[in-house]
Design a protein around this motif. Structure first.
Motif, PDB file in Angstrom:
ATOM      1  N   ALA A 313       0.842  -1.210   0.000  1.00 23.72           N
ATOM      2  CA  ALA A 313       0.000   0.000   0.000  1.00 23.72           C
ATOM      3  C   ALA A 313       0.870   1.250   0.000  1.00 23.72           C
ATOM      4  CB  ALA A 313      -0.915  -0.001   1.218  1.00 23.72           C
ATOM      5  N   GLN A 314       1.956   1.220   0.781  1.00 25.22           N
ATOM      6  CA  GLN A 314       2.870   2.363   0.857  1.00 25.22           C
ATOM      7  C   GLN A 314       3.497   2.639  -0.505  1.00 25.22           C
ATOM      8  OE1 GLN A 314       6.303   1.742   3.410  1.00 25.22           O
ATOM      9  NE2 GLN A 314       6.179   3.853   4.144  1.00 25.22           N
ATOM     10  N   LYS A 315       3.874   1.590  -1.210  1.00 29.31           N
ATOM     11  CA  LYS A 315       4.490   1.729  -2.531  1.00 29.31           C
ATOM     12  C   LYS A 315       3.493   2.306  -3.538  1.00 29.31           C
ATOM     13  CE  LYS A 315       5.508  -1.992  -4.955  1.00 29.31           C
ATOM     14  NZ  LYS A 315       6.171  -3.265  -5.326  1.00 29.31           N
ATOM     15  N   ARG A 316       2.253   1.800  -3.504  1.00 25.21           N
ATOM     16  CA  ARG A 316       1.222   2.268  -4.440  1.00 25.21           C
ATOM     17  C   ARG A 316       0.742   3.675  -4.085  1.00 25.21           C
ATOM     18  NH1 ARG A 316      -2.322  -2.376  -6.857  1.00 25.21           N
ATOM     19  NH2 ARG A 316      -0.817  -4.071  -6.928  1.00 25.21           N
ATOM     20  N   ALA A 317       0.573   3.930  -2.795  1.00 27.44           N
ATOM     21  CA  ALA A 317       0.187   5.247  -2.246  1.00 27.44           C
ATOM     22  C   ALA A 317      -1.247   5.666  -2.538  1.00 27.44           C
ATOM     23  CB  ALA A 317       1.146   6.340  -2.720  1.00 27.44           C
ATOM     24  N   THR A 318      -1.853   5.129  -3.584  1.00 27.07           N
ATOM     25  CA  THR A 318      -3.214   5.552  -3.942  1.00 27.07           C
ATOM     26  C   THR A 318      -3.880   4.500  -4.813  1.00 27.07           C
ATOM     27  OG1 THR A 318      -4.498   7.291  -5.055  1.00 27.07           O
ATOM     28  CG2 THR A 318      -2.354   6.798  -5.972  1.00 27.07           C
ATOM     29  N   SER A 319      -5.200   4.458  -4.771  1.00 24.37           N
ATOM     30  CA  SER A 319      -5.941   3.692  -5.774  1.00 24.37           C
ATOM     31  C   SER A 319      -5.915   4.484  -7.075  1.00 24.37           C
ATOM     32  CB  SER A 319      -7.388   3.482  -5.333  1.00 24.37           C
ATOM     33  OG  SER A 319      -7.460   2.663  -4.183  1.00 24.37           O
ATOM     34  N   LYS A 600       6.366  13.215   0.052  1.00 27.23           N
ATOM     35  CA  LYS A 600       6.850  13.486  -1.313  1.00 27.23           C
ATOM     36  C   LYS A 600       6.495  12.323  -2.235  1.00 27.23           C
ATOM     37  CE  LYS A 600       9.672  15.455  -4.459  1.00 27.23           C
ATOM     38  NZ  LYS A 600       9.590  14.497  -5.554  1.00 27.23           N
ATOM     39  N   HIS A 601       6.721  11.095  -1.759  1.00 30.53           N
ATOM     40  CA  HIS A 601       6.382   9.911  -2.551  1.00 30.53           C
ATOM     41  C   HIS A 601       4.885   9.874  -2.843  1.00 30.53           C
ATOM     42  CE1 HIS A 601       6.165   5.738  -3.873  1.00 30.53           C
ATOM     43  NE2 HIS A 601       5.269   5.508  -2.930  1.00 30.53           N
TER      44      HIS A 601
END
Length: 744
Positions: A313-319, A600-601
């Motif tokens: 989830a952290q890597k994707r950050a968003t749907s 930032k990510h």
């Protein structure tokens, strides 16, 4: 020089003026400035002397003593012949460059070491020859950016390669037969470059994944995601981890929470939504006030920091929301199941609870973990019908919530929040993914009801951490901030609006400026200049981002704001939930640098997701219009560039380009200050916001681009230029926009 110094009024000798300008720019750390900023910087305030500055700047540029990095923007020259570091910019048209200190310097392919777009490189910048631009030579690739390329496999008897769709790569990628991963000729695939020798024209690579047959909907949607480096499938280990999560709610857990299971609660969402991450509860208190609960799925109760699900989830950050699908941030077992606030199911939530009087004043509020049981799932359309008719389930509750929301909204605009209300285009898709119809999504009272209570919750949560007493330092937190608009852009908007008789306030408080912008948007409704001025107003605004440095939210006119209400689809909301829980237990302030890095990510991933969404819309627009070649439509000029102007069709909001090469009745120059193209011979102008009639000329699915042909008042295409008034040999034709700028 001190303000009011009489020397500011004296005429400066030309040689002194030239020297002052060069010295000023050299002292400014390679920043760029317009002529007014430079004039002020060297102590010139008199309007007549500003013209001297403008002429001096032209002379310095012609002598190659300074750089004009953009039209009307100047900066000092870099030291040539020395080593510098920068980022490589590769283009499929062969115009490669390196960006060093915000300056773009050309790099010939022979001098590129085959660096890829985004690579960090060390270069030597050569001194420019007279009349030519400087060039750079790559001497080292310091940091190669990890990247992949999407394209179509071309396989024949003696050759196999990926023909890339990327605008960052001109060459085909040669793929050995044993590296095709089962791909066939015509398949859409993802590949990476493994080697690119200096003496070879083409890189060599290997296929990472086969997406499907070119033109097939799933393959094309996955190709868009892969193009932006976004995932299109879930790792198996993450799915398995989600399946192992215990969804049960124990009596021990309920005992730790405030119980809202007996309070009227419902969700209001789009009709095709599956992840319900927010619900509203409402009840009247003994004193006549209303208690409204904004209940948000307690995702972080199930997703623990450092777990495989959390890392993904952290890597994707968003749907990511494409035209025909959602690529969720969390596995579906969580997003559509355990965490989704479905009716008649007990759910764990994190809530902001408000006591509101009849005028929507917040009397009291609290934030904490709760347990709810939703009584009803409404679509926006169902809730809207009940609001309009006063009939249906929970009509009394919806009526009260709507009245409170309207008062909150009225007060928000009174305080200076911006009021952009633009319809969104949506497609009806058939079972094969083909768009069969276009409709507009409009925000009605039911949508605005939810919006207001979500805004109130986000504001309250941000204030609970960020707003502290005197001589106290707030703990580190994640804010959603929106910076002030670009002063040059808002000034340009004011200038253009004044030509139509509108006055726009550009100086003063946020409230005064925003109220002025809102008044402008209301005043232009239904008028010919509406499109132009509303587009310019939107484009003058900064982008909202996540950060630990709170500067407030300009557009909402809120000094504190965060994202708390959508943890199923946004990782920053999960971060906010965890920080709230930590601080409620008396925890120490979180590591600000680590939080900022994550912010930032998240901001970068949000931008990528937005770009992918727009690319999917463009693809479907082209696919929709492909069956309408030759048809004529009314439209509005939505963008003006040196290669033509873009037109948005009134009927469908599909956007296409009228190429400048097809404006055959004249030679056209770009006046970017006034957002128009101007004909050299006849002075015909095509300006942002103009209403035009166009014919669908070309629909290129690979480039996701529509081309339109301009139609005149008589229904005829733009006529070619007649071979008259030939220019005299050797006569220099100076573009109009250049002459106009000099006269100002």
């Amino acid at each position: 020089m001190k303000k009011g110094d009489k020397s500011r009024g004296k005429r400066i000798r030309k040689q002194d003026l030239l020297q002052k300008i060069v010295e000023f720019l050299q002292q400014q750390n390679k920043q760029s400035f317009n002529y007014k900023q430079i004039a002020f910087g060297i102590g010139v305030e008199n309007p007549a002397q500003r013209l001297d500055v403008l002429n001096a700047l032209d002379e310095l540029v012609a002598a190659d003593d300074i750089l004009e990095v953009d039209l009307g923007k100047y900066k000092a020259k870099s030291n040539r012949g020395v080593e510098s570091t920068g980022y490589f910019v590769r283009r499929s048209n062969g115009k490669n460059a390196v960006v060093v200190d915000d300056e773009m310097i050309m790099v010939a392919e022979r001098n590129s070491m085959h660096a890829l777009n985004g690579d960090k490189v060390r270069v030597v910048v050569s001194a420019a020859r007279k009349g030519a631009d400087p060039e750079a030579r790559v001497i080292e690739i310091i940091e190669a950016k990890e990247q992949q390329f999407v394209g179509t496999l071309k396989i024949d008897k003696n050759y196999s390669a990926l023909v890339s769709d990327s605008k960052f790569l001109a060459a085909d990628i040669i793929i050995p037969r044993n590296k095709l991963k089962g791909g066939k000729n015509g398949d859409k695939a993802v590949a990476r470059i493994v080697q690119w020798r200096d003496d070879e024209m083409n890189p060599r690579g290997e296929v990472i994944d086969i997406l499907g047959v070119k033109g097939e909907n799933n393959a094309e949607m996955h190709a868009i995601l892969a193009e932006f480096g976004l995932p299109y499938k879930y790792p198996e280990n993450v799915e398995k981890a989600a399946q192992r999560i215990n969804a049960g709610i124990t009596p021990e857990e309920v005992a730790k929470r405030e119980d809202f299971r007996g309070v009227t609660t419902f969700t209001i969402d789009p009709r095709d939504a599956k992840d319900f991450d927010d619900a509203l509860s409402i009840r009247q208190l003994a004193n006549g006030n209303w208690e409204v609960g904004v209940h948000i799925a307690d995702v972080t109760h199930y997703v623990k920091p450092g777990s495989v699900i959390d890392k993904e989830a952290q890597k994707r950050a968003t749907s990511v929301y494409l035209v025909d699908r959602t690529i969720p941030m969390l596995p579906e077992r969580l997003s559509n199941g355990i965490c989704s606030l479905r009716p008649d199911e007990e759910k764990l939530t994190f809530s902001a609870i408000f006591e509101l009087d009849s005028k929507a004043n917040v009397v009291n509020s609290r934030i904490g973990r709760t347990v709810i049981k939703s009584d009803r799932r409404f679509t926006y359309e169902e809730a809207q019908e009940i609001i309009e008719t006063g009939k249906g389930e929970y009509s009394r509750e919806l009526e009260v919530l709507n009245k409170l929301a309207q008062e909150l909204r009225r007060r928000r605009y009174q305080q200076g929040a911006l009021e952009f209300d633009r319809a969104e285009v949506r497609f009806e898709i058939d079972e094969n993914g083909k768009p069969v119809n276009v409709y507009f999504k409009e925000s009605k009272e039911a949508n605005k009801l939810i919006e207001e209570f979500m805004l109130l919750a986000n504001l309250t949560v941000a204030e609970s951490v960020g707003k502290v007493g005197k001589n106290k330092k707030a703990k580190s937190f994640v804010y959603r901030v929106h910076d002030n608009p670009d002063t040059e852009k808002i000034g340009n908007l004011a200038l253009i609006a004044s030509r139509f008789g509108y006055k726009l306030v550009t100086d003063g408080s946020t409230r005064e400026v925003n109220k002025s912008v809102n008044r402008l948007l209301r005043d232009v409704k239904g008028k010919g200049e509406e499109n132009m001025l509303s587009i310019l107003a939107i484009r003058s605004m900064a982008k909202a981002v996540y950060t630990t440095d709170n500067i407030g939210h300009y557009g909402l006119a809120m000094p504190y704001y965060t994202h708390f209400t959508s943890p199923i689809r946004r990782y920053p909301d999960m971060m906010v939930h965890r920080l709230l829980a930590k601080y409620a237990e008396g925890g120490r302030s979180a590591d600000k640098l680590k939080l900022e890095e994550e912010c930032k990510h998240d901001s970068d991933m949000e931008q990528l997701a937005s770009n992918a969404e727009r690319a999917s819309i463009r693809y479907k627009q082209v696919e929709f219009m492909k069956d309408r070649l030759g048809e004529v439509y009314d439209g509005v000029i939505s963008g003006v560039t040196e290669w033509g102007f873009y037109v948005e069709l009134t009927e469908s909001m599909c956007e296409g380009l009228v190429p400048i090469r097809d404006l055959a009745d004249d030679y056209y120059d770009l006046d970017d200050k006034n957002y128009c193209l101007i004909g050299r011979r006849h002075g015909v102008r095509y300006t942002l916001g103009d209403q035009v009639k166009v014919q669908v000329a070309r629909a290129d699915l690979e480039r996701k681009q529509l081309d339109f042909a301009l139609i005149d008042d008589k229904g005829n295409p733009n006529k070619p230029l007649k071979p008259v008034e030939q220019r005299k040999p050797g006569k220099r034709h100076e573009p109009k926009n250049r002459r106009n700028r000099k006269q100002k």
